[in-house]
Write an enzyme that holds these catalytic residues in place. Sequence first.
Site, PDB file in Angstrom:
ATOM      1  N   SER A  30       0.516  -1.245   0.179  1.00 52.03           N
ATOM      2  CA  SER A  30       0.057   0.358   0.466  1.00 52.03           C
ATOM      3  C   SER A  30       0.459   1.305   0.160  1.00 52.03           C
ATOM      4  CB  SER A  30      -1.077  -0.070   1.307  1.00 52.03           C
ATOM      5  OG  SER A  30      -1.684  -1.031   1.575  1.00 52.03           O
ATOM      6  N   VAL A  37       1.099   6.825   0.730  1.00 49.10           N
ATOM      7  CA  VAL A  37      -0.152   5.528   0.786  1.00 49.10           C
ATOM      8  C   VAL A  37      -1.465   5.869  -0.125  1.00 49.10           C
ATOM      9  CG1 VAL A  37      -1.006   4.671   3.579  1.00 49.10           C
ATOM     10  CG2 VAL A  37       1.245   5.990   2.978  1.00 49.10           C
ATOM     11  N   CYS A  38      -1.736   4.015   0.052  1.00 52.06           N
ATOM     12  CA  CYS A  38      -3.411   3.920  -0.438  1.00 52.06           C
ATOM     13  C   CYS A  38      -4.139   4.206   0.357  1.00 52.06           C
ATOM     14  CB  CYS A  38      -2.891   2.900  -0.941  1.00 52.06           C
ATOM     15  SG  CYS A  38      -4.695   2.062  -2.114  1.00 52.06           S
ATOM     16  N   GLN A  39      -4.163   5.540   0.965  1.00 52.16           N
ATOM     17  CA  GLN A  39      -5.488   5.363   2.072  1.00 52.16           C
ATOM     18  C   GLN A  39      -6.446   6.324   1.939  1.00 52.16           C
ATOM     19  OE1 GLN A  39      -2.844   7.715   5.745  1.00 52.16           O
ATOM     20  NE2 GLN A  39      -4.357   6.746   7.225  1.00 52.16           N
ATOM     21  N   ARG A  71      -6.796  -2.038  -1.338  1.00 55.37           N
ATOM     22  CA  ARG A  71      -6.136  -0.124  -1.557  1.00 55.37           C
ATOM     23  C   ARG A  71      -3.834  -1.393  -1.557  1.00 55.37           C
ATOM     24  NH1 ARG A  71      -7.666   1.122   5.122  1.00 55.37           N
ATOM     25  NH2 ARG A  71      -6.153   2.738   5.187  1.00 55.37           N
TER      26      ARG A  71
END
Length: 106
Positions: A30, A37-39, A71
């Site tokens: 992620s 960051v995949c958030q 994610r």
Amino acid sequence: GAFRFELTFSPNHPLEPPCTTLRTPIYHPSVDPEGRVCQPLTTHGHWEHTTRAIQVLQDLLLQLDSPDPQRVLRPDVARELQERAEEFRRRAEEHTRLHAEPRPDP
């Protein structure tokens, strides 16, 4: 190991989400090589102005500790985690030894 990150707030916060960036390289599905960051919590489509910084940090820690296959910024690393978990753990540990700082004493 300990990983450094940066939480950057826009001048328009809380109307705009903060940006989370890992400053320590990490081997994680992620987090891309630039530290993004995949958030979803902090994307414009999901951001709520009532979300608190502590919630963003808790979400980040949960994601780092327990990667969510939905994610993903690095599909190759996500595939490795799903199909060859031991290889993923070995690479992540090696990456941590090379880049992370020692954890401070409690």
